[in-house]
Design an enzyme around this catalytic site. Sequence first.
Site, PDB file in Angstrom:
ATOM      1  CB  SER A   1     -17.455  -3.840 -15.281  1.00  0.00           C
ATOM      2  OG  SER A   1     -18.277  -4.177 -14.189  1.00  0.00           O
TER       3      SER A   1
ATOM      4  CG  ASP B   1     -13.685  -5.669  -8.738  1.00  0.00           C
ATOM      5  OD1 ASP B   1     -14.698  -5.099  -8.297  1.00  0.00           O
ATOM      6  OD2 ASP B   1     -13.402  -5.707  -9.950  1.00  0.00           O
TER       7      ASP B   1
ATOM      8  CG  HIS C   1     -15.221  -2.570 -10.367  1.00  0.00           C
ATOM      9  ND1 HIS C   1     -15.313  -3.864 -10.856  1.00  0.00           N
ATOM     10  CD2 HIS C   1     -16.010  -1.824 -11.177  1.00  0.00           C
ATOM     11  CE1 HIS C   1     -16.121  -3.892 -11.890  1.00  0.00           C
ATOM     12  NE2 HIS C   1     -16.562  -2.678 -12.120  1.00  0.00           N
TER      13      HIS C   1
END
Length: 722
Positions: A574, A659, A694
């Site tokens: 991320s 995501d 995610h």
Amino acid sequence: MRFGLLIISTLIVIGCSQENSNMTSKTSVQDSVTKSDKTVLPPVADKIPYEIKTHEEVRIDDYYWMRDDSRSDPKVIEHLNLENRYADHMLSDSKDLQDKIFEEINSRLKKDDSTVPVFQRGYFYYRQFNGDMEYPVYIRKNAENGQEEILLDGNKMAEGKEYFAIGRYSISTNNNILAYSTDTISRRLYTIEFRDLTTDKMLDDKLENTSGQIVWANDNQTVFYIKKDLQTLLGYQVYRHKIGTPQSEDVLVYEEKDNTFYTGIGKTKDDALIYVYHSHTQKKGASYIDANKPESELIPFYPIEDGHEYSFQKNGDWFYVRTNWNAKNFRIMKTKIEDSQNRNKWQEVIAHNPDVFIQDYEVLKDYLVLAEKEQGKAQIRRVSLSTLDSNLLEFDDPVFVAMFTGNVNLETNKVRLFYSSMTTPSTYYDYDLDKQTRELLKQDEVLGGFHPSNYQSERISARSRDGVDIPVSIVYRKDKFKKDGTNPLYQYAYGSYGSSTEPYFSSSMLSLLDRGFVFVRAHVRGGQELGRHWYEDGKMFNKKNTFNDFIDVTKTLVEQKYGDPKRIFASGGSAGGLLIGAVINQAPELYLGVGAHVPFVDVVTTMLDESIPLTTNEFNEWGNPKNKDSYDYMLSYSPYDQVKKQDYPNILVTTGLHDSQVQYFEPAKWVAKLRDYKTDSNRLIFKTNMDAGHGGSSGRFRRNKERALEYAFFSSLAGINE
């Protein structure tokens, strides 16, 4: 997150004709990918020039076409599938090792296991894992008769679904109605449903497109929840729902008009108040409603103001407030509710200490308990509310992580703690604050012959180029390590949002430690390991400190012979993936291989588009590129924009099609550009989980596939194939 007004004169013009904007991609790859084919070529994405004009400057994005918000464009899906096939081919030589490591990681997990029970309103609540089942079963046990009752069976609920997650669950104050939220797409859009526990029948009520949070009023008929914007996925509307009525009749209680705020809901431990918290990177606060009067108006506890962050906990008539008012590292104050909006009447309980960061706190019957950071190390402080005498709780490791968990009851003087270190598995204690003794409730059992004495952890400092000392946590297996610069080394960091990288135990990492790897967590600026200033020195116009710190930690580790300079690996996810992308643009020669997972790499283009989830909330984290100074600074490090014609390390990139936090097209575009620019023959592997978001795959065993993939990728590059 954003603060302040946008500069209206800044104009973003998409200089692409309508004809071009509707063009689909053409990707080329050999139709047949087989294990025996050694000449397979990577997918080559079409270049379709797309002009983005900002501040009278034009950037050409050749791969903008990869963005498809519907996730249904056949050409985009084809390209991702071709990348997956190419990845499978290129990783086929390590397939046996992937499978072996995957089995190792899962074999360390205790198959029949349960969490430590939490007591509330006459019941003990816990989760249970059974055999090879992927999902937990949520159970409550009656404290009087010991009767168990299954609340939710995640395995049955997940049947037939590629992805499944239980968000939250909450039970009415009379213990009779269960409300729970689920996500079956991995976009973090939750559906809330209800079951009558007295009849075991589902109610007709169904609340769609929520954040998953659920709070009951004390009438046992009213719940509060947050509805999300379907485009930005921002939870911004708090609704009140009455059991037995359709969602269309729900009442809007609060709407956040400023899209730079996050919104959440909760309830005080004594069930007296329901609160809405308002969270921004530079200001935080809360409003409340009487839980006995759910139709009453929301009242601000204290007005939101720039630069002021506060939260409160209730204990009787007093509210204990963690605040940064004249206290960069926070202090604790108290007030009565009638004085909450007059800050001059707040009374100081714990004074500000510039050397100690108050990270979190719990208020119990007679005690205040603080989770602090001093010189980057965790500590738990016990404070008597009657005398304000305080002392630190004692623990076994010099460097550890300790945090509060399961403290839902006010009328107790026992605080529950989660504890771990680089060599200590997850451990749960009840600490008696009166007797100052601790009770071990559970330590996660690590199967497969794990012995903590076989491993050694260290904490060192690395000097960054601007003279700042960066804390570094290190762990290795004693009989596999020689401090002579011959061990492969795996370095991890995050360094954003003030999120501290804690030195906790990882049972999966044993697969690398047992193969001779040294594992490092670099506590770079951008977290809050050393206090609030550590965060501020790694955000906005200080963001490059995060990248420089990481690189300088690597150099220090090599100089001090913790790792083989030819076998250094780095990984981040991320915002940590942004870190990896920036680092390999700046110093690619330091690393043999890197892993970038769900990486936020297209910083400028994403932050220019307020329709993309999380954008508006983060202007004060990264900057608002509609402002020229922010645009220039962000562009100077944006991994996608700064890809160069140079040699890069071996790279493994992973993402999830669904995501909701970093959209799949950011890594897809980045990989395509890297393929075009890089001048080496190193591996560039891009893997998209077509069913996940995610957090990757759901399920306690399946999710380890991605971890095993990276570990095998690094091990193979390091010459370790067993």
